[in-house]
Design a protein around this motif. Sequence first.
Motif, PDB file in Angstrom:
ATOM      1  N   LYS A   1       4.426  -3.893   4.121  1.00 13.47           N
ATOM      2  CA  LYS A   1       3.299  -3.108   4.160  1.00 13.47           C
ATOM      3  C   LYS A   1       3.518  -1.409   4.189  1.00 13.47           C
ATOM      4  N   SER A   2       4.778  -1.139   5.090  1.00  9.55           N
ATOM      5  CA  SER A   2       4.963   0.262   5.251  1.00  9.55           C
ATOM      6  C   SER A   2       5.610   0.825   3.761  1.00  9.55           C
TER       7      SER A   2
ATOM      8  N   LEU B   1       4.638  -0.181   0.868  1.00  8.92           N
ATOM      9  CA  LEU B   1       3.341  -0.372  -0.049  1.00  8.92           C
ATOM     10  C   LEU B   1       2.581   0.957   0.179  1.00  8.92           C
ATOM     11  N   ILE B   2       2.229   1.303   1.389  1.00  9.80           N
ATOM     12  CA  ILE B   2       1.789   2.625   1.630  1.00  9.80           C
ATOM     13  C   ILE B   2       2.343   3.810   1.181  1.00  9.80           C
TER      14      ILE B   2
ATOM     15  N   SER C   1      -3.425   2.842   5.219  1.00  9.61           N
ATOM     16  CA  SER C   1      -3.484   1.580   5.435  1.00  9.61           C
ATOM     17  C   SER C   1      -4.776   1.098   5.295  1.00  9.61           C
TER      18      SER C   1
ATOM     19  N   GLU D   1      -6.062  -1.948   2.736  1.00  7.44           N
ATOM     20  CA  GLU D   1      -6.569  -3.191   3.248  1.00  7.44           C
ATOM     21  C   GLU D   1      -7.826  -3.481   2.526  1.00  7.44           C
TER      22      GLU D   1
ATOM     23  N   THR E   1      -0.459 -12.802   0.802  1.00  4.49           N
ATOM     24  CA  THR E   1       0.070 -12.065   2.209  1.00  4.49           C
ATOM     25  C   THR E   1       0.815 -13.083   2.917  1.00  4.49           C
TER      26      THR E   1
ATOM     27  N   ASP F   1       2.154 -13.182   6.422  1.00  2.00           N
ATOM     28  CA  ASP F   1       1.983 -12.716   7.890  1.00  2.00           C
ATOM     29  C   ASP F   1       2.836 -12.971   8.762  1.00  2.00           C
TER      30      ASP F   1
ATOM     31  N   GLU G   1       7.318  -8.277   9.109  1.00  2.00           N
ATOM     32  CA  GLU G   1       6.464  -6.944   8.678  1.00  2.00           C
ATOM     33  C   GLU G   1       5.692  -7.961   7.588  1.00  2.00           C
ATOM     34  N   THR G   2       4.440  -7.487   7.650  1.00  2.00           N
ATOM     35  CA  THR G   2       3.623  -8.194   6.540  1.00  2.00           C
ATOM     36  C   THR G   2       3.830  -7.784   5.294  1.00  2.00           C
ATOM     37  N   THR G   3       4.139  -8.874   4.419  1.00  2.00           N
ATOM     38  CA  THR G   3       4.489  -8.723   3.108  1.00  2.00           C
ATOM     39  C   THR G   3       3.577  -9.189   2.232  1.00  2.00           C
ATOM     40  N   TYR G   4       3.192  -8.194   0.881  1.00  2.89           N
ATOM     41  CA  TYR G   4       2.484  -8.538  -0.171  1.00  2.89           C
ATOM     42  C   TYR G   4       3.361  -8.983  -1.213  1.00  2.89           C
TER      43      TYR G   4
END
Length: 824
Positions: A454-455, A457-458, A484, A488, A501, A503, A507-510
């Motif tokens: 997630k970090s 990706l941001i 963020s 979302e 996703t 969870d 860390e949340t991963t996409y």
Amino acid sequence: MSPAKADALPQPSAPDLDILGDQVTIHPGGYVEPPQPDDASERNLVEHMARFRESPWEFLREISLHVSGTGWRAYDNFIGQPIYYPGFSENMKAAVMSTPMLQQRIRGLARRRVSVEDTQGLLGDGPDRARRRTDRQDEIVKSLQEVALRLTDGMICKFESKRFIRGAYYLCTQLLTRAYHQGIHVSSEEVLRLRSVAETAAKNKHSIIFLPCHKSHVDYVALQLVCFVLGIALPTVVAGDNLRIPLLGFLLQNAGAMFIRRSFGNDELYTTLVQSYIDTLLLHGHNVECFIEGGRSRTGKLLAPKFGILSFLLDSVLTGRAEDAIIVPVSTQYDKVVETESYISELLGQPKPKENLKDFLSASSVLSLKLGRVDVRFHEPWSLRSFIAEQRGRVGDPRPSSALSDPLSSESRVRLLRTLGFKVLSDINAVSVVMPTALIGTVLLTLRGRGVGKSELIRRVEWLSARVRAKGGRVAHFAGAPTSTIIERGLEVLGPELIGTIDDLPETTYHAVDRFQLSFYRNITIHLFISEALVCAAMYTKVKQGGGPNNQRISFDELVDQVGFLSSIFRGEFIYPTTGLLPNLYRTLLSLESDGIITLTRPVHDSDPNPAKPDIHDISSVELSVLERRNGRENFDFYNFLIWPFVESTWLGAVSLICLTPPRPDQANSWLDVRKTQDTAQLLGKTLYHQGDLSYFEAVNKETLKNAFQLFEEEGMILVRKSSSKTSPSAVRLTSEWTPSRDHKGIIAPEGKLWDFIEKIAKSRREGKNRRDGATVSTRVLRLADLVGRQLFETAVVEGVEEQMEDQKRRGRRKREGDGRSML
């Protein structure tokens, strides 16, 4: 501050207007979080649109307001020429039928037919032969008038009832805002400018020609709704007659659709009728809307312009039949396009389903989805007459603007038409808004590895947003909200069918679930970075070799050669800056150097060992910068990932030409069915993908392969015989100089012009973990292409092509001699 740094700063933009049903809300340049009720975590963005189950009386009240025409809903004081009054259709038909062009064509066709009948002896001899000729000609004229009137009635839009359009607006708004729950967004600055231009155009009785891009059937609705709310006369929308289906066709025609055939063939009467209708619309100052790309883009990026209707519009002003028209390029972007899933099926070779009312009504399931918002943006309007005068001035035409109706040569007219088409596409790109879903899709498809945290990706979405703005592009307004939060919301719109996703990780991963469908959103951004992508793909020819920096350095001459080659083979895919190859290349290199991605080596001259301002044209070599290497080539790879699927597809198209190599000498002049040949190219691509020799499954899409075959025809690599009827398919074969040779065993030799062409494309192909370009891959691909090709020659040979081509030539000669039988 350096110019590069200044350009990188986001430019202030005008506020957005959010059109949702009866409400028009202004949004400042930065995102403002909407107020939320105390008992809800999110705002219901369509709460002002009453729902029957929730509030039946309010629902009925809103309907009555629209049907009765209360306030702005009356649509009485709109800007433009009168529409929606009883008798509009009859007046329009009478105006079209009375045009001198149409009447002249009808009389000419009648004379030609009578001449043919007279030559055949059908009118007899004797003293009353002249009278019989006159009577027969009058009879044919009357018959053609009836045919033309019937065709006109089926073609024209029918702006008859204001009560109908009020109800249609309410119904369409209800349906649209159920699917796109955040409504339609427009720029306040652009719509104020558009209204001002519309007022001037209405006074001068000039038409506004809206030329939008085409990504969805929703495009038809979105622009009509915007014009209705803004109080601008609704345009007549050019639509294919495939939409003229029972009930739906009636509704569309009364809402502004004019139906025309997809192909006119040699039908002179129909062609003249369409031109007469266009002339009548422009002469009376009625607004027009047509899609510059012709059909919907299945790939996400702009398609090459289609010049059919555009040619009619240009001719109206060019010949002086209409004084002028105002061109308004329009960009329509979506958080999510409803049809992308069906697009993928079509791109993979499934036939496009024929439109019917049952399928239209069954699409109601999408109305319960939350697909985000629609962005409609208007480029600054410009005069078509002024454009023509400017283009004539550029080629040294000294005639004043008052002499625009003087005839142009065929070559000059084609050049003018092409310039017009590509200028409109460029203007559309200039005002297009990059949506959050496009940012997310682009990032996910331009990173190495299976997924992204997630970090990260941001971080990459923020980097990409900055790059879009630095390139002069626009990002949908959300500057004040955390990235963020925007991500979302974008992930929610795209849904788990496209992005998965995980969870239960630290860390949340996409990760991309449907890369093919997600590529639609990535392609929305590619026009902004095509120059950088071509440069990086050319540099990759050295970088892929590995080794130290010296081994990966590319000379400037080699770079120019490969960039020029790639630009040439992608000329049907992308729109390039008009400055030319070298000026654009120098500008791109300086930009990449300023961004810290590459290092330019300039020779030091003995006469001036430390020049204060080195000549940017004096570049000897290019390589990756130390900083870019330290960062893992992430920005360099980003640009390559954008272009690699198109490199793969063009490479596949070139490899598929090997399949056209005749297996036996006696088949050297055999022609193959074009459709079956392109289907074979897709089959070959799917095989290579599953065997690991093709990196991108999206490379097998038929649209890019079709563009590749168009390129091969233009380059003289293949000969194509166009279809003259439904019973004789289009056929293709390799030209002799591009046909590979076979050795004494009948095996295709890896040599010759076609092989060299394939190898030059392959230099910029991506190498994956399990594939390295080399003799093994070359031999395997060549063997498979030969195997598929032999099967193709067993099933796809088209007989009698040479005879058909001669027959076409004979029929062409007869047509030029005045045979008008086909028209009757």
